[in-house]
Motif scaffolding. Structure first.
Motif, PDB file in Angstrom:
ATOM      1  N   PRO A  65      40.929  29.730   7.897  1.00  0.00           N
ATOM      2  CA  PRO A  65      39.704  30.238   8.530  1.00  0.00           C
ATOM      3  C   PRO A  65      38.458  29.615   7.909  1.00  0.00           C
ATOM      4  CG  PRO A  65      41.237  32.029   8.055  1.00  0.00           C
ATOM      5  CD  PRO A  65      41.801  30.811   7.402  1.00  0.00           C
ATOM      6  N   SER A  66      37.465  29.422   8.727  1.00  0.00           N
ATOM      7  CA  SER A  66      36.226  28.796   8.251  1.00  0.00           C
ATOM      8  C   SER A  66      35.506  29.663   7.225  1.00  0.00           C
ATOM      9  CB  SER A  66      35.296  28.516   9.434  1.00  0.00           C
ATOM     10  OG  SER A  66      35.013  29.722  10.139  1.00  0.00           O
ATOM     11  N   SER A  67      35.785  30.958   7.223  1.00  0.00           N
ATOM     12  CA  SER A  67      35.121  31.849   6.269  1.00  0.00           C
ATOM     13  C   SER A  67      35.715  31.754   4.871  1.00  0.00           C
ATOM     14  CB  SER A  67      35.213  33.295   6.760  1.00  0.00           C
ATOM     15  OG  SER A  67      36.567  33.686   6.927  1.00  0.00           O
TER      16      SER A  67
ATOM     17  N   TYR B 167      44.803  15.918  -1.420  1.00  0.00           N
ATOM     18  CA  TYR B 167      45.132  17.019  -0.530  1.00  0.00           C
ATOM     19  C   TYR B 167      43.993  17.347   0.438  1.00  0.00           C
ATOM     20  CZ  TYR B 167      48.589  17.593  -4.240  1.00  0.00           C
ATOM     21  OH  TYR B 167      49.574  17.373  -5.163  1.00  0.00           O
ATOM     22  N   VAL B 168      42.918  16.586   0.396  1.00  0.00           N
ATOM     23  CA  VAL B 168      41.741  16.861   1.212  1.00  0.00           C
ATOM     24  C   VAL B 168      41.781  16.027   2.485  1.00  0.00           C
ATOM     25  CG1 VAL B 168      39.227  16.889   1.303  1.00  0.00           C
ATOM     26  CG2 VAL B 168      40.398  17.325  -0.866  1.00  0.00           C
ATOM     27  N   ASP B 169      41.587  16.672   3.609  1.00  0.00           N
ATOM     28  CA  ASP B 169      41.351  15.972   4.865  1.00  0.00           C
ATOM     29  C   ASP B 169      39.835  15.905   5.037  1.00  0.00           C
ATOM     30  OD1 ASP B 169      41.124  14.994   7.403  1.00  0.00           O
ATOM     31  OD2 ASP B 169      42.566  16.369   8.313  1.00  0.00           O
ATOM     32  N   PHE B 170      39.252  14.755   4.690  1.00  0.00           N
ATOM     33  CA  PHE B 170      37.790  14.644   4.670  1.00  0.00           C
ATOM     34  C   PHE B 170      37.180  14.737   6.066  1.00  0.00           C
ATOM     35  CE2 PHE B 170      38.978  12.848   0.586  1.00  0.00           C
ATOM     36  CZ  PHE B 170      38.032  13.413  -0.257  1.00  0.00           C
ATOM     37  N   ALA B 171      38.007  14.571   7.099  1.00  0.00           N
ATOM     38  CA  ALA B 171      37.495  14.767   8.457  1.00  0.00           C
ATOM     39  C   ALA B 171      37.183  16.235   8.714  1.00  0.00           C
ATOM     40  CB  ALA B 171      38.511  14.253   9.476  1.00  0.00           C
ATOM     41  N   LYS B 172      37.860  17.127   8.008  1.00  0.00           N
ATOM     42  CA  LYS B 172      37.625  18.563   8.166  1.00  0.00           C
ATOM     43  C   LYS B 172      36.709  19.114   7.080  1.00  0.00           C
ATOM     44  CE  LYS B 172      42.223  19.470  10.172  1.00  0.00           C
ATOM     45  NZ  LYS B 172      43.496  20.220   9.977  1.00  0.00           N
ATOM     46  N   TYR B 173      36.852  18.600   5.858  1.00  0.00           N
ATOM     47  CA  TYR B 173      36.124  19.168   4.713  1.00  0.00           C
ATOM     48  C   TYR B 173      35.336  18.029   4.053  1.00  0.00           C
ATOM     49  CZ  TYR B 173      40.061  22.252   5.651  1.00  0.00           C
ATOM     50  OH  TYR B 173      41.011  23.026   6.268  1.00  0.00           O
ATOM     51  N   SER B 174      34.074  17.964   4.376  1.00  0.00           N
ATOM     52  CA  SER B 174      33.247  16.852   3.901  1.00  0.00           C
ATOM     53  C   SER B 174      32.751  17.046   2.480  1.00  0.00           C
ATOM     54  CB  SER B 174      32.057  16.655   4.843  1.00  0.00           C
ATOM     55  OG  SER B 174      31.285  17.851   4.930  1.00  0.00           O
TER      56      SER B 174
ATOM     57  N   ASN C 293      43.753  41.821   2.880  1.00  0.00           N
ATOM     58  CA  ASN C 293      42.583  42.304   3.623  1.00  0.00           C
ATOM     59  C   ASN C 293      41.290  42.151   2.818  1.00  0.00           C
ATOM     60  OD1 ASN C 293      41.400  43.456   5.938  1.00  0.00           O
ATOM     61  ND2 ASN C 293      41.306  45.458   4.949  1.00  0.00           N
ATOM     62  N   ALA C 294      41.150  41.057   2.098  1.00  0.00           N
ATOM     63  CA  ALA C 294      39.963  40.842   1.280  1.00  0.00           C
ATOM     64  C   ALA C 294      38.822  40.297   2.124  1.00  0.00           C
ATOM     65  CB  ALA C 294      40.281  39.872   0.146  1.00  0.00           C
ATOM     66  N   SER C 295      37.602  40.679   1.791  1.00  0.00           N
ATOM     67  CA  SER C 295      36.435  40.144   2.491  1.00  0.00           C
ATOM     68  C   SER C 295      36.033  38.783   1.949  1.00  0.00           C
ATOM     69  CB  SER C 295      35.262  41.115   2.369  1.00  0.00           C
ATOM     70  OG  SER C 295      34.924  41.315   1.002  1.00  0.00           O
ATOM     71  N   ALA C 296      36.384  38.502   0.700  1.00  0.00           N
ATOM     72  CA  ALA C 296      36.097  37.208   0.075  1.00  0.00           C
ATOM     73  C   ALA C 296      37.422  36.557  -0.302  1.00  0.00           C
ATOM     74  CB  ALA C 296      35.219  37.388  -1.157  1.00  0.00           C
ATOM     75  N   VAL C 297      37.710  35.416   0.313  1.00  0.00           N
ATOM     76  CA  VAL C 297      39.004  34.754   0.129  1.00  0.00           C
ATOM     77  C   VAL C 297      38.784  33.324  -0.352  1.00  0.00           C
ATOM     78  CG1 VAL C 297      41.066  33.885   1.294  1.00  0.00           C
ATOM     79  CG2 VAL C 297      40.184  36.153   1.846  1.00  0.00           C
ATOM     80  N   VAL C 298      39.522  32.965  -1.384  1.00  0.00           N
ATOM     81  CA  VAL C 298      39.550  31.588  -1.885  1.00  0.00           C
ATOM     82  C   VAL C 298      40.960  31.064  -1.710  1.00  0.00           C
ATOM     83  CG1 VAL C 298      39.285  30.083  -3.893  1.00  0.00           C
ATOM     84  CG2 VAL C 298      37.707  31.991  -3.548  1.00  0.00           C
ATOM     85  N   ARG C 299      41.105  29.858  -1.170  1.00  0.00           N
ATOM     86  CA  ARG C 299      42.402  29.196  -1.035  1.00  0.00           C
ATOM     87  C   ARG C 299      42.469  28.073  -2.072  1.00  0.00           C
ATOM     88  NH1 ARG C 299      45.300  32.327   2.811  1.00  0.00           N
ATOM     89  NH2 ARG C 299      43.755  33.071   4.302  1.00  0.00           N
ATOM     90  N   TYR C 300      43.422  28.189  -2.967  1.00  0.00           N
ATOM     91  CA  TYR C 300      43.615  27.151  -3.981  1.00  0.00           C
ATOM     92  C   TYR C 300      44.673  26.193  -3.443  1.00  0.00           C
ATOM     93  CZ  TYR C 300      43.644  25.277  -8.768  1.00  0.00           C
ATOM     94  OH  TYR C 300      43.520  24.478  -9.877  1.00  0.00           O
ATOM     95  N   ILE C 301      44.268  25.017  -3.014  1.00  0.00           N
ATOM     96  CA  ILE C 301      45.152  24.057  -2.345  1.00  0.00           C
ATOM     97  C   ILE C 301      45.836  23.214  -3.410  1.00  0.00           C
ATOM     98  CG2 ILE C 301      45.340  22.359  -0.509  1.00  0.00           C
ATOM     99  CD1 ILE C 301      44.161  25.069   0.342  1.00  0.00           C
TER     100      ILE C 301
END
Length: 645
Positions: free
Chosen positions: A113-115, A125-132, A91-99
């Motif tokens: 989530p976009s947040s 591991y990057v889908d550049f169509a989603k994460y530019s 339930n964190a307000s600040a979330v980092v995802r380490y891929i």
């Protein structure tokens, strides 16, 4: 690696690194712990959730006192999850995802989530169509003091062919020629990094099937690497192309003497590349800190840390049941007897299919069920998930024991029933069971089922005792069930989920057709109607552990019959009203067999009486006549023994 920075950043928010216990065999786990280590060396405040840490690293364990201090000082933490974690359990307000791998490959979600702030281990591991504009933190996790080729007197005479299957379980089956005259490296052997490095210094080639730390470890020791193409070593189909993370000096995808010799000549070049990784890390960490500290924060620290709640002292009943569990745990001698009977007494080895409906939010519970099944002593089983979302991992496309059946709406009981019927007719099996997501079987469960099926070949349905298992593994609420009792079963479904039914019997009685939402209950009664009570067996052993949120809707609804309505706690989650009783007179009670009538005739007469009653007054419809509750009282589960004894 020398890092210089001011030691204290009092205004910076702390980092909570959601990492499992430290292990040398997992590069991803090491990366999470090293992230915490380097953040602390840079003057940040970072903690890990697991007390199992490497004493050589600066990875303090997050305690309740630290969390309370952050709440008092109004410091909202930044929680870092690996890519395999679903949702935001803290339930964190600040979330980092380490891929750390391809999203979804190892069972985690494919989208986030976009947040959330996403940080990638590598551009593969990057889908550049989603994460530019992705961020990277590539942490060199190999100890070059151990893995190196310095003063290696074996370098001119490398003679070992090494194979590392890793997580690819089908490696030996698909590439048997590699295993004939090779030394196989596993998670458990060699037991230390020093022993592994000594082995790699003698290796003329290492074969691997996935992107793992052993690639870097081998190259640093001067050993070339051949990567075989598998689902773990290629990019997802929607982003096909060269896996740049594997296109390293000293690595080849061609298994020829010429290609291996060329790769060996480039291993020294990789050592220079690895040194550059170490130099680039500082800049990557600075960018990571700058971006993560700008993440939104709530007014109060609302992070939920379930593991911090002190466990309440067990009640006398709980302590008594814990003692009972310890006394009745599987002994090696009992397991040996099961195994001996399987070899000498069984007519064959039955195949078990487990059907398990699952929604996307319950996938972490499904992983628990998978892990429990992997511990089974009997290996002839298959777990089929029925879901309304795509399989979360490519493993399902290659696994022999895991299957995936996609339907439109898993909360639609009619669709679930149709899915069960489709599996029944399409897949060969001997026994089929429907389990709720999160259910766990004892390691000897399937072995015991097969043993009893061989001892009592007339049995067409089998059920066992069960209890409830909490998220922390705590077992409670034991249900010691009686042998088959038709009157009790008509009162309510005391058998609950976890009944195993023979495939031939299910097809013979036409199961999975008329009772959506009560498929197992309906099938059990159909088997009784066709074959009689003698074919329904009970194993008086605690073989099934049901998840705490879902202990069987029929039982919950029966025990809460005083409520006007309740929410089904199981997968369907529909609003239901408790079933009203349709009482019938004593002469119409289903005991006609004792007076010379057949079950079919009693059923026909009962249906006629029920139809007449329905015409006279409104009666809630049931899937079939068997679900109409009679004058049999709803009683607590009867038991042939008391577990306190």
């Amino acid at each position: 690696m020398q890092i210089e920075k001011k030691f204290y950043n009092e205004k910076h928010r702390p980092y909570y690194i959601c990492a499992p216990g430290y292990t040398r065999t997992s590069n991803g786990v090491r990366a999470m712990h090293l992230l915490c280590h380097y953040l602390n060396k840079l003057g940040e405040e970072a903690y890990v959730f697991s007390p199992e840490t490497n004493p050589k690293l600066r990875t303090p364990y997050l305690t309740p006192d630290i969390v309370e201090r952050h709440k008092t000082t109004k410091l909202s933490p930044i929680v870092v999850y690996p890519e395999v974690v679903h949702g935001n359990p803290l339930n964190a307000s600040a979330v980092v995802r380490y891929i750390l791998n391809h999203p979804g490959l190892l069972g985690g979600p494919k989208d986030y989530p976009s947040s959330d702030m996403l940080v990638f281990w590598h551009q593969d591991y990057v889908d550049f169509a989603k994460y530019s504009d992705p961020s990277y933190v590539f942490i060199p996790s190999i100890d070059t003091g151990v893995f190196n080729n310095d003063d290696n007197h074996h370098d001119a005479d490398r003679h070992l062919t090494l194979v590392y299957p890793g997580r690819y379980k089908h490696a030996e089956r698909e590439f048997p020629e590699l295993f004939k005259d090779s030394t196989v490296i596993t998670y458990d052997w060699p037991q230390s990094h020093e022993e592994l490095a000594a082995l790699l210094r003698q290796g003329k080639v290492v074969y691997t099937f996935a992107n793992s730390a052993i690639i870097s470890e081998a190259l640093l020791c001067g050993c070339p690497v051949v990567i075989k193409e598998t689902v773990y070593s290629k990019k997802p189909e929607e982003r096909a192309g060269v896996a740049l993370g594997l296109a390293l000096p000293g690595v080849t995808f061609e298994d020829t003497p010429e290609a291996i010799a060329a790769a060996h000549a480039k291993t020294l070049e990789y050592q220079q590349v690895y040194h550059q990784y170490q130099l680039d890390l500082l800049n990557q960490l600075e960018i990571f800190i700058d971006r993560s500290q700008k993440l939104p924060q709530s007014a109060m620290n609302e992070v939920v840390c379930p593991s911090f709640h002190a466990a309440a002292a067990p009640s006398a009943e709980e302590a008594s049941y814990d003692a009972w569990i310890a006394r009745h745990a599987l002994k090696p001698a009992a397991a040996q007897l099961h195994a001996e009977r399987m070899v000498h007494s069984w007519g064959g080895q039955p195949h078990f299919i487990i059907l398990m409906p699952v929604t996307s939010d319950r996938w972490p519970d499904a992983i628990k069920s998978i892990n429990a099944l992997k511990q089974q002593l009997y290996k002839h089983w298959q777990l089929i998930f029925v879901a309304d979302f795509d399989e979360p991992s490519a493993v399902f496309q290659y696994s022999d024991v895991l299957g995936w059946l996609r339907i439109d709406n898993v909360r639609d009981a009619n669709q679930l029933t149709q899915a069960y019927a489709a599996v029944l007719g399409a897949l060969p099996s001997d026994w089929i069971g429907i389990l709720p997501v999160g259910a766990e079987l004892e390691p000897q469960a399937l072995l015991s089922l097969g043993d009893h099926a061989a001892l009592y070949p007339e049995w067409q349905a089998i059920y066992s005792d069960s209890d409830v298992i909490a998220a922390d593994g705590k077992r409670s609420q034991p249900s010691f069930k009686p042998d088959f009792n038709l009157d009790l079963l008509r009162g309510f479904d005391y058998v609950g989920p976890g009944v195993w039914l023979r495939n031939e019997a299910l097809q013979d009685v036409g199961a999975f057709a008329e009772a959506p939402g009560a498929d197992g209950y309906d099938a059990l009664l159909r088997v009784h109607d066709r074959y009689g009570a003698a074919v329904i067996g009970h194993i008086s052993d605690m073989l099934l552990h049901l998840p705490a949120p879902c202990c069987g809707c029929m039982i919950v609804m029966a025990r809460r019959s005083s409520a006007t309505s309740q929410t089904c706690c199981c997968i369907c989650r529909r609003r239901r009203s408790p079933p009203r009783r349709l009482r019938w007179s004593a002469r119409w009670r289903p005991t006609c067999r004792a007076r010379g009538s057949t079950p079919a005739s009693s059923r026909a007469r009962f249906q006629a009486r029920a139809a007449s009653a329905t015409r006279r007054r409104r009666v809630p419809s049931f899937p079939s006549w068997r679900r109409m509750q009679g004058t049999v009282p709803i009683l607590p589960l009867a038991s042939r023994r008391c577990w306190q004894a």
